[in-house]
Design a protein around this motif. Structure first.
Motif, PDB file in Angstrom:
ATOM      1  N   ASP A  27       0.799  -1.233   0.000  1.00 21.44           N
ATOM      2  CA  ASP A  27       0.000   0.000   0.000  1.00 21.44           C
ATOM      3  C   ASP A  27       0.831   1.283   0.000  1.00 21.44           C
ATOM      4  O   ASP A  27       0.579   2.204  -0.780  1.00 21.44           O
ATOM      5  CB  ASP A  27      -0.922   0.017   1.219  1.00 21.44           C
ATOM      6  N   TYR A  28       1.788   1.363   0.912  1.00 19.62           N
ATOM      7  CA  TYR A  28       2.609   2.572   1.037  1.00 19.62           C
ATOM      8  C   TYR A  28       4.067   2.310   0.657  1.00 19.62           C
ATOM      9  O   TYR A  28       4.977   3.011   1.089  1.00 19.62           O
ATOM     10  CB  TYR A  28       2.522   3.131   2.470  1.00 19.62           C
ATOM     11  N   LEU A  83      -2.078   5.067  -2.933  1.00 25.78           N
ATOM     12  CA  LEU A  83      -2.169   3.655  -3.318  1.00 25.78           C
ATOM     13  C   LEU A  83      -1.874   3.472  -4.805  1.00 25.78           C
ATOM     14  O   LEU A  83      -1.258   2.488  -5.204  1.00 25.78           O
ATOM     15  CB  LEU A  83      -3.557   3.105  -3.005  1.00 25.78           C
ATOM     16  N   MET A  84      -2.325   4.424  -5.614  1.00 27.90           N
ATOM     17  CA  MET A  84      -2.096   4.328  -7.054  1.00 27.90           C
ATOM     18  C   MET A  84      -0.611   4.385  -7.412  1.00 27.90           C
ATOM     19  O   MET A  84      -0.203   3.889  -8.452  1.00 27.90           O
ATOM     20  CB  MET A  84      -2.853   5.450  -7.782  1.00 27.90           C
ATOM     21  N   THR A 110       5.298  11.824   0.633  1.00 28.41           N
ATOM     22  CA  THR A 110       5.410  11.238   1.976  1.00 28.41           C
ATOM     23  C   THR A 110       6.838  10.796   2.321  1.00 28.41           C
ATOM     24  O   THR A 110       7.066  10.273   3.410  1.00 28.41           O
ATOM     25  CB  THR A 110       4.471  10.017   2.104  1.00 28.41           C
ATOM     26  N   ALA A 111       7.771  11.029   1.418  1.00 24.18           N
ATOM     27  CA  ALA A 111       9.132  10.498   1.585  1.00 24.18           C
ATOM     28  C   ALA A 111       9.828  11.019   2.841  1.00 24.18           C
ATOM     29  O   ALA A 111      10.689  10.343   3.407  1.00 24.18           O
ATOM     30  CB  ALA A 111       9.977  10.816   0.356  1.00 24.18           C
ATOM     31  N   GLU A 112       9.462  12.206   3.298  1.00 25.21           N
ATOM     32  CA  GLU A 112      10.160  12.802   4.449  1.00 25.21           C
ATOM     33  C   GLU A 112       9.630  12.279   5.788  1.00 25.21           C
ATOM     34  O   GLU A 112      10.169  12.626   6.844  1.00 25.21           O
ATOM     35  CB  GLU A 112      10.008  14.325   4.412  1.00 25.21           C
ATOM     36  N   TYR A 113       8.603  11.441   5.761  1.00 23.58           N
ATOM     37  CA  TYR A 113       7.996  10.962   7.002  1.00 23.58           C
ATOM     38  C   TYR A 113       8.605   9.642   7.462  1.00 23.58           C
ATOM     39  O   TYR A 113       9.048   8.829   6.657  1.00 23.58           O
ATOM     40  CB  TYR A 113       6.476  10.810   6.826  1.00 23.58           C
ATOM     41  N   ASP A 114       8.607   9.455   8.784  1.00 26.62           N
ATOM     42  CA  ASP A 114       9.157   8.234   9.381  1.00 26.62           C
ATOM     43  C   ASP A 114       8.141   7.099   9.399  1.00 26.62           C
ATOM     44  O   ASP A 114       8.496   5.927   9.260  1.00 26.62           O
ATOM     45  CB  ASP A 114       9.604   8.515  10.828  1.00 26.62           C
ATOM     46  N   VAL A 115       6.875   7.465   9.595  1.00 26.74           N
ATOM     47  CA  VAL A 115       5.791   6.477   9.705  1.00 26.74           C
ATOM     48  C   VAL A 115       4.597   6.985   8.899  1.00 26.74           C
ATOM     49  O   VAL A 115       4.295   8.178   8.918  1.00 26.74           O
ATOM     50  CB  VAL A 115       5.365   6.274  11.180  1.00 26.74           C
ATOM     51  N   ILE A 116       3.928   6.082   8.201  1.00 26.46           N
ATOM     52  CA  ILE A 116       2.688   6.427   7.504  1.00 26.46           C
ATOM     53  C   ILE A 116       1.553   5.639   8.144  1.00 26.46           C
ATOM     54  O   ILE A 116       1.650   4.425   8.335  1.00 26.46           O
ATOM     55  CB  ILE A 116       2.770   6.110   6.006  1.00 26.46           C
ATOM     56  N   LYS A 117       0.474   6.361   8.466  1.00 27.47           N
ATOM     57  CA  LYS A 117      -0.700   5.743   9.083  1.00 27.47           C
ATOM     58  C   LYS A 117      -1.883   5.921   8.139  1.00 27.47           C
ATOM     59  O   LYS A 117      -2.107   7.007   7.605  1.00 27.47           O
ATOM     60  CB  LYS A 117      -0.997   6.408  10.427  1.00 27.47           C
ATOM     61  N   GLY A 118      -2.648   4.859   7.929  1.00 27.13           N
ATOM     62  CA  GLY A 118      -3.809   4.973   7.052  1.00 27.13           C
ATOM     63  C   GLY A 118      -4.492   3.642   6.862  1.00 27.13           C
ATOM     64  O   GLY A 118      -4.072   2.621   7.417  1.00 27.13           O
ATOM     65  N   TRP A 119      -5.543   3.632   6.072  1.00 27.65           N
ATOM     66  CA  TRP A 119      -6.301   2.408   5.840  1.00 27.65           C
ATOM     67  C   TRP A 119      -5.458   1.363   5.108  1.00 27.65           C
ATOM     68  O   TRP A 119      -4.517   1.683   4.399  1.00 27.65           O
ATOM     69  CB  TRP A 119      -7.551   2.698   5.008  1.00 27.65           C
ATOM     70  N   ARG A 120      -5.848   0.107   5.282  1.00 26.50           N
ATOM     71  CA  ARG A 120      -5.202  -1.001   4.587  1.00 26.50           C
ATOM     72  C   ARG A 120      -6.048  -1.384   3.377  1.00 26.50           C
ATOM     73  O   ARG A 120      -7.268  -1.540   3.494  1.00 26.50           O
ATOM     74  CB  ARG A 120      -5.070  -2.208   5.514  1.00 26.50           C
ATOM     75  N   ALA A 121      -5.408  -1.526   2.241  1.00 22.24           N
ATOM     76  CA  ALA A 121      -6.130  -1.916   1.024  1.00 22.24           C
ATOM     77  C   ALA A 121      -6.271  -3.430   0.986  1.00 22.24           C
ATOM     78  O   ALA A 121      -5.384  -4.132   0.532  1.00 22.24           O
ATOM     79  CB  ALA A 121      -5.382  -1.419  -0.213  1.00 22.24           C
ATOM     80  N   ASN A 122      -7.418  -3.920   1.475  1.00 23.60           N
ATOM     81  CA  ASN A 122      -7.645  -5.374   1.436  1.00 23.60           C
ATOM     82  C   ASN A 122      -8.398  -5.749   0.161  1.00 23.60           C
ATOM     83  O   ASN A 122      -8.568  -4.937  -0.739  1.00 23.60           O
ATOM     84  CB  ASN A 122      -8.379  -5.837   2.706  1.00 23.60           C
ATOM     85  N   ALA A 123      -8.883  -6.978   0.088  1.00 25.86           N
ATOM     86  CA  ALA A 123      -9.549  -7.446  -1.133  1.00 25.86           C
ATOM     87  C   ALA A 123     -10.774  -6.611  -1.472  1.00 25.86           C
ATOM     88  O   ALA A 123     -11.040  -6.315  -2.647  1.00 25.86           O
ATOM     89  CB  ALA A 123      -9.935  -8.911  -0.971  1.00 25.86           C
TER      90      ALA A 123
END
Length: 215
Positions: A27-28, A83-84, A110-123
């Motif tokens: 995803d990320y 996601l794209m 988002t490259a400068e961030y240490d952690v990314i938080k967000g939804w998970r792309a499931n099925a």
């Protein structure tokens, strides 16, 4: 935020989070993925079809001094653009051309961030994404559709610094029975798709403010 407890569901009993590892097509992008929801971590540990049991590894993340990007604080279009960058919702030439324009308009760096938080792309996410890029879903119902999908929130450890802030609580490793939690994973997906289809087919979906009109 200070210290938070996170869980990583895996088919592997031995897991070593390491900077630079992970799949670029997740995803990320590359990174180590975790969730605050232990039940979701259990499901994710056995979501493969090989019928093997899974493991949930428990971690403590010290967030002090870390830059965390939270997609929940941004528009859903911003999250879709991220996601794209990593995962294709369709393989058509039209999609490839429009996706690039979509990323340019709604994407964030988002490259400068240490952690990314967000939804998970499931099925169930891909069920939505494919319909969305075919112009079958109005953006007005997009966020509600995603909430019906029960995607779950995940954290992706991205930077070298973030990995040094992550510590496994090794004595709290949990074994997960495939038969118990794979069923729950599949039932969640079936239920999500049913609810999504009902919303897509309802009058709430005007099909006017769609993917190609957002560019």
């Amino acid at each position: 935020m200070g210290k938070i407890i996170l869980y990583h569901g895996s088919p592997n009993k031995e897991v070593t989070p390491k900077y630079g590892l992970g799949e670029a097509r997740h995803d990320y992008g590359k990174g180590f993925y975790l969730t605050e929801d232990i039940e979701l971590a259990k499901e994710w540990s056995v979501c493969r079809p090989d019928e093997s049991n899974g493991w949930v590894h428990k971690y403590e993340l010290d967030t002090d001094g870390l830059k965390i990007f939270d997609f929940q604080k941004e528009s859903v279009l911003c999250w879709l653009a991220e996601l794209m960058k990593h995962r294709a919702a369709a393989d058509s030439k039209r999609y490839r051309m429009l996706a690039q324009k979509f990323i340019e308009k709604y994407g964030v760096e988002t490259a400068e961030y240490d952690v990314i938080k967000g939804w998970r792309a499931n099925a169930s996410y891909f069920y939505i994404a494919k319909s969305f890029v075919r112009d079958e879903i109005d953006v007005e119902i997009l966020e509600e559709l995603l909430s019906l999908g029960g995607l779950g929130i995940q954290y992706c450890i991205k930077s070298e610094l973030a990995y040094t802030h992550l510590r496994e609580l090794e004595d709290e490793l949990i074994s997960v029975e495939f038969n118990d939690f794979n069923i729950k994973y599949n039932q969640r997906d079936i239920s999500a798709r049913k609810k999504m289809k009902e919303l897509i087919d309802s009058d709430a979906n005007k099909v006017t403010n769609v993917f190609s009109t957002l560019l």
